[in-house]
Design a protein around this motif. Structure first.
Motif, PDB file in Angstrom:
ATOM      1  N   GLN A  18       0.822  -1.202   0.000  1.00 55.35           N
ATOM      2  CA  GLN A  18       0.000   0.000   0.000  1.00 55.35           C
ATOM      3  C   GLN A  18       0.860   1.259   0.000  1.00 55.35           C
ATOM      4  O   GLN A  18       0.544   2.240  -0.684  1.00 55.35           O
ATOM      5  N   TRP A  22       0.544   4.070  -2.854  1.00 55.38           N
ATOM      6  CA  TRP A  22       0.219   5.445  -2.502  1.00 55.38           C
ATOM      7  C   TRP A  22       1.314   6.415  -2.943  1.00 55.38           C
ATOM      8  O   TRP A  22       1.025   7.535  -3.353  1.00 55.38           O
ATOM      9  N   VAL A  25       0.757   7.219  -6.490  1.00 57.38           N
ATOM     10  CA  VAL A  25      -0.390   8.115  -6.643  1.00 57.38           C
ATOM     11  C   VAL A  25       0.013   9.550  -6.333  1.00 57.38           C
ATOM     12  O   VAL A  25      -0.303  10.485  -7.081  1.00 57.38           O
ATOM     13  N   LEU A  26       0.741   9.746  -5.246  1.00 58.80           N
ATOM     14  CA  LEU A  26       1.146  11.097  -4.854  1.00 58.80           C
ATOM     15  C   LEU A  26       2.122  11.698  -5.858  1.00 58.80           C
ATOM     16  O   LEU A  26       2.009  12.864  -6.234  1.00 58.80           O
ATOM     17  N   THR A  57      -5.846  13.538  -1.919  1.00 64.06           N
ATOM     18  CA  THR A  57      -5.551  12.759  -3.124  1.00 64.06           C
ATOM     19  C   THR A  57      -5.729  11.268  -2.870  1.00 64.06           C
ATOM     20  O   THR A  57      -6.331  10.548  -3.681  1.00 64.06           O
ATOM     21  N   LEU A  58      -5.220  10.790  -1.740  1.00 65.87           N
ATOM     22  CA  LEU A  58      -5.341   9.366  -1.416  1.00 65.87           C
ATOM     23  C   LEU A  58      -6.784   8.980  -1.136  1.00 65.87           C
ATOM     24  O   LEU A  58      -7.218   7.877  -1.483  1.00 65.87           O
ATOM     25  N   TYR A  61      -8.422   8.632  -4.434  1.00 65.48           N
ATOM     26  CA  TYR A  61      -7.924   7.401  -5.068  1.00 65.48           C
ATOM     27  C   TYR A  61      -8.662   6.178  -4.529  1.00 65.48           C
ATOM     28  O   TYR A  61      -9.060   5.287  -5.282  1.00 65.48           O
ATOM     29  N   GLN A  62      -8.886   6.129  -3.222  1.00 65.46           N
ATOM     30  CA  GLN A  62      -9.600   4.998  -2.621  1.00 65.46           C
ATOM     31  C   GLN A  62     -11.055   4.956  -3.043  1.00 65.46           C
ATOM     32  O   GLN A  62     -11.620   3.879  -3.273  1.00 65.46           O
TER      33      GLN A  62
END
Length: 296
Positions: A18, A22, A25-26, A57-58, A61-62
């Motif tokens: 994870q 993440w 993603v960032l 942002t996270l 994303y989730q």
């Protein structure tokens, strides 16, 4: 960095996977971060002024990826290459040699002749599978058929897959008998090879009872098999009807075989029985063929 700044820059993650996801993603949003592992687990370190934007942002994303099951483990059926496919190749080569040595007599009594089949020579549906026009024709089927049946035998058991493939080859000839609009003579194992491809195409269907979200994986496997069939089986210079008939028979027979536990298919009892049926069917059909003189 003060302790307050540090606490405002830490984003905890459940595990390394994870944390890595993440971080990607960032980074895609221009937010720099560092992955660290501490006594408390995996964390992402971001600049304190970026923490709020990183969390938002996270969170997005989730939300967008909720329900995705791409990393969900699935009980895929075991697939290995079985070198017993060499025996299939050798048998095809043996029939080709015997036909040449007999002055093409085997071809005369064993080829797929619709008028002869309609007159009662049903065995030609099976005997034609083992015959080829020339060495080029034989090699074309061996080149494709060897890997196809090596994998099919590894998935379904050597004798079980061989018998299933033989039946699908005959099924391709049945399709030709029913659908060809003109007189023709058919030879070759290409319908059987396409049947083997059908067996492989549908093999992932066995996971349908083990995972509620297996549909997309099964669909992807079937589409991949159909694409391979399109590339290998739809040559307009070949017997497309026999190819399609063999492929569809392979899908049907393979779907039925996925109802049987793979351990059973790979076991000795199942393969002894299928091997005996296969040998008996080959012997019976050729015995009937050799008792009849070529049609004039």
């Amino acid at each position: 960095m003060t302790s307050e700044d540090f606490s405002n820059s830490v984003i905890p993650a459940r595990n390394r996977r994870q944390a890595m996801d993440w971080s990607l993603v960032l980074l895609s949003q221009g937010i720099e971060c560092v992955i660290e592992r501490s006594a408390d687990g995996w964390t992402l370190l971001v600049e304190p002024q970026d923490r709020s934007r990183a969390l938002a942002t996270l969170r997005q994303y989730q939300i967008e990826n909720r329900g995705w099951a791409w990393r969900q483990p699935l009980p895929w059926p075991e697939v290995a290459f079985n070198w017993s496919a060499i025996m299939w190749c050798l048998l095809l080569a043996l029939f080709h040699w015997l036909n040449a040595a007999s002055g093409s007599y085997l071809q005369q009594v064993g080829l797929m002749d619709p008028s002869a089949v309609q007159s009662g020579a049903w065995w030609r549906l099976f005997t034609a599978v083992w015959l080829h026009f020339d060495l080029t024709h034989l090699m074309a089927n061996l080149v494709v058929g060897f890997p196809v049946f090596g994998l099919a035998m590894g998935r379904y058991g050597p004798a079980c897959a061989w018998l299933a493939g033989f039946l699908t080859g005959a099924g391709g000839n049945v399709a030709g008998l029913l659908l060809h609009q003109h007189a023709y003579h058919g030879l070759g194992a290409s319908g059987m090879v396409m049947g083997g491809l059908g067996l492989l195409t549908i093999q992932s269907l066995s996971i349908r009872f083990k995972n509620p979200r297996s549909g997309r994986y099964i669909t992807a496997g079937i589409l991949a098999g159909v694409l391979l069939f399109t590339l290998l089986g739809l040559n307009p210079t070949s017997d497309v009807i026999a190819h399609l008939g063999g492929f569809l028979c392979g899908l049907s027979v393979g779907a039925a075989m996925t109802l049987i536990p793979q351990k059973t298919l790979l076991g000795r009892p199942a393969n002894v029985v299928c091997g005996a049926v296969l040998a008996g069917l080959i012997a019976l059909t050729w015995a009937r063929a050799l008792r009849h003189l070529p049609l004039q």
